[in-house]
Design an enzyme around this catalytic site. Structure first.
Site, PDB file in Angstrom:
ATOM      1  N   CYS A 270       0.950  -1.463  -0.127  1.00  0.00           N
ATOM      2  CA  CYS A 270      -0.086   0.048   0.330  1.00  0.00           C
ATOM      3  C   CYS A 270       0.788   1.194  -0.312  1.00  0.00           C
ATOM      4  O   CYS A 270       0.544   2.291  -0.460  1.00  0.00           O
ATOM      5  CB  CYS A 270      -0.914   0.075   0.904  1.00  0.00           C
ATOM      6  SG  CYS A 270      -1.145  -1.378   2.879  1.00  0.00           S
ATOM      7  N   ARG A 299       7.632 -11.074   5.312  1.00  0.00           N
ATOM      8  CA  ARG A 299       6.643 -10.705   6.754  1.00  0.00           C
ATOM      9  C   ARG A 299       7.486 -11.647   7.297  1.00  0.00           C
ATOM     10  O   ARG A 299       7.156 -13.012   7.399  1.00  0.00           O
ATOM     11  CB  ARG A 299       5.067 -11.278   6.812  1.00  0.00           C
ATOM     12  CG  ARG A 299       4.713 -10.274   5.974  1.00  0.00           C
ATOM     13  CD  ARG A 299       3.263 -10.033   5.760  1.00  0.00           C
ATOM     14  NE  ARG A 299       2.357  -9.006   5.006  1.00  0.00           N
ATOM     15  CZ  ARG A 299       1.228  -9.349   4.550  1.00  0.00           C
ATOM     16  NH1 ARG A 299      -0.082  -9.905   5.153  1.00  0.00           N
ATOM     17  NH2 ARG A 299       0.967  -8.086   4.321  1.00  0.00           N
ATOM     18  N   GLN A 317       1.245 -10.827  -3.591  1.00  0.00           N
ATOM     19  CA  GLN A 317       0.226 -10.680  -3.793  1.00  0.00           C
ATOM     20  C   GLN A 317      -0.065  -9.983  -5.110  1.00  0.00           C
ATOM     21  O   GLN A 317       0.738  -9.701  -5.007  1.00  0.00           O
ATOM     22  CB  GLN A 317      -0.067  -9.479  -2.277  1.00  0.00           C
ATOM     23  CG  GLN A 317       0.229  -9.949  -0.768  1.00  0.00           C
ATOM     24  CD  GLN A 317      -0.403  -8.692  -0.527  1.00  0.00           C
ATOM     25  OE1 GLN A 317       0.205  -7.885  -0.158  1.00  0.00           O
ATOM     26  NE2 GLN A 317      -0.961  -8.998   0.951  1.00  0.00           N
ATOM     27  N   ASP A 319      -2.400  -7.833  -5.458  1.00  0.00           N
ATOM     28  CA  ASP A 319      -2.578  -6.488  -4.302  1.00  0.00           C
ATOM     29  C   ASP A 319      -3.104  -5.510  -5.776  1.00  0.00           C
ATOM     30  O   ASP A 319      -1.919  -4.472  -6.672  1.00  0.00           O
ATOM     31  CB  ASP A 319      -1.649  -6.520  -4.124  1.00  0.00           C
ATOM     32  CG  ASP A 319      -1.701  -5.520  -2.210  1.00  0.00           C
ATOM     33  OD1 ASP A 319      -3.145  -5.433  -2.210  1.00  0.00           O
ATOM     34  OD2 ASP A 319      -0.739  -4.864  -1.986  1.00  0.00           O
ATOM     35  N   HIS A 321      -5.206  -1.503  -5.371  1.00  0.00           N
ATOM     36  CA  HIS A 321      -5.474  -0.426  -4.744  1.00  0.00           C
ATOM     37  C   HIS A 321      -6.380   0.134  -5.392  1.00  0.00           C
ATOM     38  O   HIS A 321      -5.275   0.770  -6.563  1.00  0.00           O
ATOM     39  CB  HIS A 321      -4.388   0.507  -3.372  1.00  0.00           C
ATOM     40  CG  HIS A 321      -3.528  -0.361  -2.676  1.00  0.00           C
ATOM     41  ND1 HIS A 321      -2.511  -1.166  -2.717  1.00  0.00           N
ATOM     42  CD2 HIS A 321      -3.908  -0.734  -1.268  1.00  0.00           C
ATOM     43  CE1 HIS A 321      -2.283  -2.288  -1.593  1.00  0.00           C
ATOM     44  NE2 HIS A 321      -2.975  -1.687  -0.568  1.00  0.00           N
ATOM     45  N   LYS A 401     -13.385  -5.198   6.540  1.00  0.00           N
ATOM     46  CA  LYS A 401     -12.599  -5.948   5.623  1.00  0.00           C
ATOM     47  C   LYS A 401     -14.079  -7.212   5.246  1.00  0.00           C
ATOM     48  O   LYS A 401     -14.704  -7.644   5.853  1.00  0.00           O
ATOM     49  CB  LYS A 401     -11.076  -6.848   5.635  1.00  0.00           C
ATOM     50  CG  LYS A 401     -11.282  -7.321   6.696  1.00  0.00           C
ATOM     51  CD  LYS A 401      -9.581  -7.916   6.269  1.00  0.00           C
ATOM     52  CE  LYS A 401      -9.646  -9.299   8.151  1.00  0.00           C
ATOM     53  NZ  LYS A 401      -8.482  -9.885   7.823  1.00  0.00           N
ATOM     54  N   HIS A 447      -8.151  -1.474  -0.351  1.00  0.00           N
ATOM     55  CA  HIS A 447      -7.493  -2.540  -0.617  1.00  0.00           C
ATOM     56  C   HIS A 447      -7.727  -3.711  -0.660  1.00  0.00           C
ATOM     57  O   HIS A 447      -8.786  -4.070  -0.396  1.00  0.00           O
ATOM     58  CB  HIS A 447      -6.835  -2.505   0.712  1.00  0.00           C
ATOM     59  CG  HIS A 447      -6.135  -1.625   1.238  1.00  0.00           C
ATOM     60  ND1 HIS A 447      -4.241  -1.158   1.995  1.00  0.00           N
ATOM     61  CD2 HIS A 447      -7.141  -0.268   2.071  1.00  0.00           C
ATOM     62  CE1 HIS A 447      -4.999  -0.116   2.183  1.00  0.00           C
ATOM     63  NE2 HIS A 447      -5.639   0.228   2.772  1.00  0.00           N
TER      64      HIS A 447
END
Length: 574
Positions: A270, A299, A317, A319, A321, A401, A447
């Site tokens: 992000c 992570r 990911q 991913d 946004h 979420k 997200h």
RNA sequence: GCUGGAGUAGCUCAGUUGGCAGAGCACGUCCUUGGUAAGGACGGGGUCACGAGUUCAAUUCUCGUCUCCAGCUCCA
């Protein structure tokens, strides 16, 4: 008969058996769970496999004696005294927390009694089929700082047949375990000792599978008006302080430094996407802006939580946004939901479960924003007519979420897609756009991931398909087996024609027997074998053997026609 | 991170009550040139997870570390 009641009663019988065998053991709690039941015990020495067998035997005896489950109601004072007298410290603690009113206890046999709300079956004889499965540690009340108890898991069904089926299912799950199948099929491996736990190596076939998935996703995102972006793996710690990740997840981030400056290995995408958004003044006419990245993040997960491809320390990911106007929010959420469902379907998953998670204790942002965000997600779900469960306090620290969990062939659920609504990060980064009146306004940020992590998703794919991927996802689609060397030139011609149509094909030219090559192609789950010998070469055909077709095989076919059919299937993601 | 179990060849596993380390598959060489799920012969391959301790001697016993497995806790 209610299955939960049956299982709960079975856990009482197990506790009774344990108390008969080890009277000094203290009881904690023993509920029914999704596939069975457990009971937590405080016992200094661990339970062994032999102990489990002994407990099962004692349980069987209690069941044969058909003892009555006797409910009694006593006052809180009496209950406290009773459990204190019996040295059941955990029960005393539980009773102490109950309201000051009549408390129900259950007795079975001469000596066993347990604090319990009920209900129970009438008598132990109603238990027809049970099995104890495993022992594991579990914290009292599930709190890490509490003492660790010993939990025995078991399961119980109304009939032996159902129990056998369940046990068979468990066996089958082992058989399709991606941790075994993945390396065995040459898809991936993890070099725990050499490279570190939780870091995945894609071998050639796995890397191809991943490329196929990535290509599909990139194409679909572009089709839906997303922009593809790429952001760096290392970013200044200041950025993560600003986003809040530094404060909330420092323990789980990897750090390095450059000329005395702290640098973070990105655990999320992000902040990178936010920088791209911020790079110029945005007009309301530009929104929504959808930034998509196959972003690899790291992570530092605790050692004990790592699990094959499902929980790793480095993963990619899918991913995105979405920066949008308030009035666009709901349409964007709905668009993402549709995108998720379509994607799941293409990859062969059609059953899902949906959860809506709300504000956690540890979080940023105003109550008003949280309410707005939660309402937007809920509204989108309602208008789509989707059933969902609410998970109180399980949201991300910056927003609520929607999680969409897919179900595999064994009905196990896998957390993959998530849609998170965020007012907090736009505020922290002071994101803006210029509205129709020329005034600065704050966009809302969504997200979202569709597959979640490619690693986890590939794990789910392997297990769902038992390693037998459909044609369009198969890293190797066709193997051409020339019967003898003299037809090699013909085999190469067939290969070239297949490759020209975009098929993934290779020739098995090893000095091995035909039988062996077919066997290996079967074990490798290659969808088609093209067998070519003199006969085929003369007639410009191939003999086609479809995977799993055993001793039946197609007559020699004009292969040009056949590969056209394959190309059609692949286009339709078959 | 916590509780318990485990780590022997690339893989699946035997084995040693402390005394030269074993099989099948895989791999290599040679023979074999084949018609729909394993052709044959020979051969190479091991710091018995790692580090310390006990012992004349440790893969085996003890302790520590790493990793895996079943759970617990956690998962932005």
């Amino acid at each position: 008969m209610n299955l939960d009641t049956l299982r709960h009663s079975c856990s009482h019988v197990m506790a009774q058996a344990v108390k008969e065998l080890w009277p000094q053991v203290k009881l904690a709690i023993g509920p029914a769970i999704e596939d069975g039941f457990y009971y937590d015990f405080d016992k200094p020495e661990p339970f062994t496999d032999a102990d489990l067998l002994a407990i099962e035997k004692a349980m069987q005896k209690i069941i044969t004696q058909n003892e009555i489950f006797l409910r009694q109601e006593i006052s809180k004072q009496d209950a406290l005294a009773l459990f204190k007298k019996n040295h059941e410290d955990y029960k005393v603690e539980l009773v102490a927390k109950l309201p000051d009113q009549a408390i129900s206890i259950y007795r079975t046999g001469d000596n066993f009694l347990d604090l319990c709300r009920g209900p129970h079956i009438q008598s132990t004889g109603q238990i027809k089929a049970f099995k104890l499965l495993s022992v594991a540690g579990a914290y009292w009340h599930g709190i890490e700082t509490n003492p660790m108890l010993q939990r025995i898991y078991g399961t119980c069904f109304e009939s032996q047949q159902e129990l056998d089926e369940h046990l068979k299912n468990l066996e089958e799950a082992k058989f399709r375990d991606h941790r075994k199948l993945g390396p065995a099929l040459g898809l991936f491996d993890i070099y725990h000792e050499e490279a570190g736990a939780g870091f995945v190596f894609y071998h050639p076939k796995g890397a191809l599978l991943r490329m196929i998935i990535e290509d599909y996703e990139k194409k679909e995102h572009l089709k839906r008006g997303y922009y593809l972006v790429t952001t760096p793996h290392l970013m200044d710690a200041g950025l993560w302080k600003k986003s809040g990740h530094y404060d909330y997840y420092k323990e789980n981030m990897y750090f390095t430094s450059e000329e005395g400056k702290e640098v973070v290995v990105k655990p999320m995408n992000c902040p990178g996407h936010i920088l791209i958004y911020q790079s110029k003044t945005r007009s309301y006419k530009d929104l929504p802006i959808r930034l998509f990245e196959l972003g690899t993040v790291y992570r530092k997960e605790k050692a004990g939580v790592l699990h094959g491809l499902l929980r790793v320390r480095g993963f990619t990911q899918d991913d995105a946004h979405i920066f949008c106007l308030p009035q666009q929010l709901e349409a964007e959420i709905k668009g993402v939901i549709d995108f998720v469902f379509e994607t799941m379907k293409v990859f062969g998953f059609d059953s899902v479960g949906i959860e809506l998670s709300t504000r956690p204790e540890k979080s940023i942002g105003t109550d008003e924003d949280w309410q707005k965000a939660t309402a937007a997600l809920e509204q989108a779900l309602k208008e789509k007519g989707l059933a969902y469960e609410v998970n109180q306090g399980d949201g991300a620290f910056y927003g609520p979420k929607i999680d969409i969990k897919l179900k595999d062939a064994l009905k196990r659920t896998w957390q993959c897609a998530t849609i998170q609504c965020d007012f907090a990060l736009p505020k922290r980064f002071n994101l803006s756009y210029i509205d129709a009146e020329g005034k600065e306004q704050q966009p809302i940020m969504l997200h979202r991931v569709l597959l979640g992590s490619l690693e986890r998703f590939i794990g789910a794919l392997i297990e769902n398909y038992k390693g037998k991927l459909p044609l369009w996802l198969s890293p190797k689609q066709i193997v051409i087996i020339p019967i003898k060397e003299s037809v090699l030139a013909y085999a190469q011609k067939v290969k070239a024609e297949c490759e020209d149509k975009g098929l993934r094909v290779n020739i098995d030219n090893r000095n091995e027997t035909l039988n062996k090559k077919i066997r290996e192609a079967e074990l490798e789950n290659i969808p088609y074998c093209f067998i070519v010998g003199e006969r085929e070469a003369q007639n410009n055909t191939v003999s086609i053997r479809e995977k799993g077709s055993k001793d039946k095989y197609a007559d020699p076919l004009e292969y040009v026609f056949f590969i056209q059919e394959l190309v059609k299937d692949i286009k339709q993601h078959k």
